[in-house]
Design a protein around this motif. Structure first.
Motif, PDB file in Angstrom:
ATOM      1  N   GLY A   1     -53.958 -82.993  10.577  1.00  0.00           N
ATOM      2  CA  GLY A   1     -53.139 -83.089   9.371  1.00  0.00           C
ATOM      3  C   GLY A   1     -53.948 -83.024   8.090  1.00  0.00           C
ATOM      4  O   GLY A   1     -53.464 -82.540   7.071  1.00  0.00           O
ATOM      5  N   VAL A   2     -55.182 -83.491   8.125  1.00  0.00           N
ATOM      6  CA  VAL A   2     -56.054 -83.430   6.940  1.00  0.00           C
ATOM      7  C   VAL A   2     -56.305 -81.973   6.580  1.00  0.00           C
ATOM      8  O   VAL A   2     -56.254 -81.584   5.409  1.00  0.00           O
ATOM      9  N   TYR A   3     -56.569 -81.157   7.598  1.00  0.00           N
ATOM     10  CA  TYR A   3     -56.791 -79.721   7.378  1.00  0.00           C
ATOM     11  C   TYR A   3     -55.537 -79.074   6.782  1.00  0.00           C
ATOM     12  O   TYR A   3     -55.610 -78.338   5.802  1.00  0.00           O
ATOM     13  N   ILE A   4     -54.361 -79.379   7.375  1.00  0.00           N
ATOM     14  CA  ILE A   4     -53.109 -78.803   6.880  1.00  0.00           C
ATOM     15  C   ILE A   4     -52.848 -79.248   5.444  1.00  0.00           C
ATOM     16  O   ILE A   4     -52.450 -78.452   4.598  1.00  0.00           O
ATOM     17  N   GLN A   5     -53.093 -80.518   5.151  1.00  0.00           N
ATOM     18  CA  GLN A   5     -52.875 -81.027   3.796  1.00  0.00           C
ATOM     19  C   GLN A   5     -53.771 -80.292   2.796  1.00  0.00           C
ATOM     20  O   GLN A   5     -53.325 -79.938   1.700  1.00  0.00           O
ATOM     21  N   ASP A   6     -55.016 -80.043   3.158  1.00  0.00           N
ATOM     22  CA  ASP A   6     -55.909 -79.281   2.276  1.00  0.00           C
ATOM     23  C   ASP A   6     -55.399 -77.856   2.068  1.00  0.00           C
ATOM     24  O   ASP A   6     -55.487 -77.314   0.966  1.00  0.00           O
ATOM     25  N   GLN A   7     -54.832 -77.259   3.115  1.00  0.00           N
ATOM     26  CA  GLN A   7     -54.266 -75.914   2.997  1.00  0.00           C
ATOM     27  C   GLN A   7     -53.038 -75.918   2.080  1.00  0.00           C
ATOM     28  O   GLN A   7     -52.869 -75.008   1.269  1.00  0.00           O
ATOM     29  N   VAL A   8     -52.204 -76.931   2.196  1.00  0.00           N
ATOM     30  CA  VAL A   8     -51.022 -77.066   1.336  1.00  0.00           C
ATOM     31  C   VAL A   8     -51.454 -77.198  -0.118  1.00  0.00           C
ATOM     32  O   VAL A   8     -50.936 -76.515  -1.008  1.00  0.00           O
ATOM     33  N   ASN A   9     -52.405 -78.078  -0.382  1.00  0.00           N
ATOM     34  CA  ASN A   9     -52.875 -78.287  -1.757  1.00  0.00           C
ATOM     35  C   ASN A   9     -53.509 -77.028  -2.327  1.00  0.00           C
ATOM     36  O   ASN A   9     -53.323 -76.711  -3.506  1.00  0.00           O
ATOM     37  N   ALA A  10     -54.225 -76.279  -1.500  1.00  0.00           N
ATOM     38  CA  ALA A  10     -54.829 -75.017  -1.955  1.00  0.00           C
ATOM     39  C   ALA A  10     -53.739 -73.997  -2.285  1.00  0.00           C
ATOM     40  O   ALA A  10     -53.862 -73.241  -3.260  1.00  0.00           O
ATOM     41  N   TYR A  11     -52.664 -73.968  -1.516  1.00  0.00           N
ATOM     42  CA  TYR A  11     -51.559 -73.042  -1.784  1.00  0.00           C
ATOM     43  C   TYR A  11     -50.887 -73.387  -3.112  1.00  0.00           C
ATOM     44  O   TYR A  11     -50.615 -72.500  -3.928  1.00  0.00           O
ATOM     45  N   ILE A  12     -50.620 -74.673  -3.327  1.00  0.00           N
ATOM     46  CA  ILE A  12     -50.008 -75.106  -4.590  1.00  0.00           C
ATOM     47  C   ILE A  12     -50.915 -74.741  -5.760  1.00  0.00           C
ATOM     48  O   ILE A  12     -50.452 -74.206  -6.776  1.00  0.00           O
TER      49      ILE A  12
END
Length: 113
Positions: free
Chosen positions: A63-74
């Motif tokens: 989930g940490v990896y996914i959260q970083d990907q989400v924040n990078a997309y935003i």
């Protein structure tokens, strides 16, 4: 900010701070009438990773990896100066918002890299 210029991959934010990716638009001739949105976390979890997880993520929950990907997309949306639309603003402008049913198979479910 014109709501009529919303395209797939744009972001919508609700009053609780959740982000949704626009995955479909519905138009009546040229007028935008409805959006189909999916939670950004859900969409990111089905994207093919083009790289292996580096050492920063080896001992952490996925989930940490996914959260970083989400924040990078935003951040990418903001850097490209695309607006992030509010669900209430869309509804005030008579644009319906429909959420993807996450209990149904995701279109990318069986794709392999």
């Amino acid at each position: 900010m014109s709501m009529q210029k919303i395209v797939e991959a744009d972001l919508v934010r609700d009053e609780y701070g959740n982000y949704y990716k626009v995955v479909g638009t519905h138009r009546d001739e040229e007028k935008l009438t409805a959006l189909e949105v999916s939670n950004l976390y859900f969409e990111k979890s089905f994207e093919a990773s083009t790289h292996n997880l580096d050492d920063n993520y080896q001992e952490k929950p996925f989930g940490v990896y996914i959260q970083d990907q989400v924040n990078a997309y935003i951040e990418g949306i903001q850097n490209n100066e695309r607006p992030i639309y509010g669900i209430r603003d869309l509804m005030v402008n008579r644009i319906s918002v429909y959420a993807v049913d996450i209990t149904k198979p995701h279109p990318k479910r069986n794709q392999t890299v």
